[in-house]
Design a protein around this motif. Structure first.
Motif, PDB file in Angstrom:
ATOM      1  N   VAL A  45       0.854  -1.196   0.000  1.00  0.00           N
ATOM      2  CA  VAL A  45       0.000   0.000   0.000  1.00  0.00           C
ATOM      3  C   VAL A  45       0.888   1.243   0.000  1.00  0.00           C
ATOM      4  O   VAL A  45       0.615   2.214  -0.721  1.00  0.00           O
ATOM      5  CB  VAL A  45      -0.962  -0.013   1.207  1.00  0.00           C
ATOM      6  CG1 VAL A  45      -1.706   1.297   1.320  1.00  0.00           C
ATOM      7  CG2 VAL A  45      -1.929  -1.174   1.105  1.00  0.00           C
ATOM      8  N   LYS A  46       1.962   1.211   0.772  1.00  0.00           N
ATOM      9  CA  LYS A  46       2.893   2.344   0.834  1.00  0.00           C
ATOM     10  C   LYS A  46       3.487   2.615  -0.549  1.00  0.00           C
ATOM     11  O   LYS A  46       3.557   3.769  -0.992  1.00  0.00           O
ATOM     12  CB  LYS A  46       4.008   2.060   1.835  1.00  0.00           C
ATOM     13  CG  LYS A  46       5.036   3.155   1.935  1.00  0.00           C
ATOM     14  CD  LYS A  46       6.147   2.788   2.899  1.00  0.00           C
ATOM     15  CE  LYS A  46       7.178   3.882   2.943  1.00  0.00           C
ATOM     16  NZ  LYS A  46       8.505   3.465   2.573  1.00  0.00           N
ATOM     17  N   ASN A  49       0.902   4.125  -2.855  1.00  0.00           N
ATOM     18  CA  ASN A  49       0.728   5.544  -2.532  1.00  0.00           C
ATOM     19  C   ASN A  49       1.881   6.380  -3.071  1.00  0.00           C
ATOM     20  O   ASN A  49       1.672   7.501  -3.555  1.00  0.00           O
ATOM     21  CB  ASN A  49       0.595   5.755  -1.024  1.00  0.00           C
ATOM     22  CG  ASN A  49      -0.778   5.428  -0.516  1.00  0.00           C
ATOM     23  OD1 ASN A  49      -1.773   5.626  -1.204  1.00  0.00           O
ATOM     24  ND2 ASN A  49      -0.853   4.917   0.700  1.00  0.00           N
ATOM     25  N   GLU A  50       3.099   5.847  -2.999  1.00  0.00           N
ATOM     26  CA  GLU A  50       4.254   6.553  -3.550  1.00  0.00           C
ATOM     27  C   GLU A  50       4.088   6.740  -5.056  1.00  0.00           C
ATOM     28  O   GLU A  50       4.368   7.814  -5.592  1.00  0.00           O
ATOM     29  CB  GLU A  50       5.549   5.797  -3.259  1.00  0.00           C
ATOM     30  CG  GLU A  50       5.980   5.868  -1.812  1.00  0.00           C
ATOM     31  CD  GLU A  50       7.210   5.010  -1.504  1.00  0.00           C
ATOM     32  OE1 GLU A  50       7.610   4.191  -2.361  1.00  0.00           O
ATOM     33  OE2 GLU A  50       7.761   5.184  -0.410  1.00  0.00           O
ATOM     34  N   VAL A  52       1.264   6.865  -6.715  1.00  0.00           N
ATOM     35  CA  VAL A  52       0.204   7.852  -6.912  1.00  0.00           C
ATOM     36  C   VAL A  52       0.789   9.251  -6.826  1.00  0.00           C
ATOM     37  O   VAL A  52       0.508  10.114  -7.672  1.00  0.00           O
ATOM     38  CB  VAL A  52      -0.934   7.668  -5.882  1.00  0.00           C
ATOM     39  CG1 VAL A  52      -1.883   8.862  -5.887  1.00  0.00           C
ATOM     40  CG2 VAL A  52      -1.701   6.384  -6.163  1.00  0.00           C
ATOM     41  N   ASN A  53       1.640   9.483  -5.829  1.00  0.00           N
ATOM     42  CA  ASN A  53       2.241  10.807  -5.653  1.00  0.00           C
ATOM     43  C   ASN A  53       3.254  11.125  -6.745  1.00  0.00           C
ATOM     44  O   ASN A  53       3.254  12.231  -7.292  1.00  0.00           O
ATOM     45  CB  ASN A  53       2.893  10.921  -4.275  1.00  0.00           C
ATOM     46  CG  ASN A  53       1.873  10.922  -3.166  1.00  0.00           C
ATOM     47  OD1 ASN A  53       0.777  11.431  -3.316  1.00  0.00           O
ATOM     48  ND2 ASN A  53       2.220  10.337  -2.041  1.00  0.00           N
ATOM     49  N   SER A  59      -7.733  10.164  -8.344  1.00  0.00           N
ATOM     50  CA  SER A  59      -8.367   9.029  -7.660  1.00  0.00           C
ATOM     51  C   SER A  59      -8.873   8.005  -8.665  1.00  0.00           C
ATOM     52  O   SER A  59      -8.700   6.802  -8.476  1.00  0.00           O
ATOM     53  CB  SER A  59      -9.536   9.503  -6.793  1.00  0.00           C
ATOM     54  OG  SER A  59      -9.082  10.325  -5.760  1.00  0.00           O
TER      55      SER A  59
END
Length: 69
Positions: A45-46, A49-50, A52-53, A59
């Protein structure tokens, strides 16, 4: 299931490559390649998220990449 084609496309759209993205995430390029292509380890998940950034995903884009059928 991860949509590898869309993720790879977003990497290219952002003018990046897997080597650069992997460096930004602090992992080896081959590790990122295996995770994207479901060849062993899965993205955490981390790490998702990285991505995505790093790729500035909306979204909807993130959902279509990380939660593809």
């Amino acid at each position: 299931m991860l949509n590898a084609n869309k993720l790879n496309g977003k990497i290219i759209e952002n003018g990046l490559n897997k080597t650069t993205v992997a460096e930004m995430m602090g992992i080896h390029r081959s590790t990122l390649h295996r995770k994207i292509n479901n060849e062993g380890d899965k993205l955490s998940v981390k790490e998702a998220n990285e991505l995505v950034n790093i790729l500035k995903l909306s979204s909807d884009e993130a959902k279509s990449i990380f939660f593809a059928n």
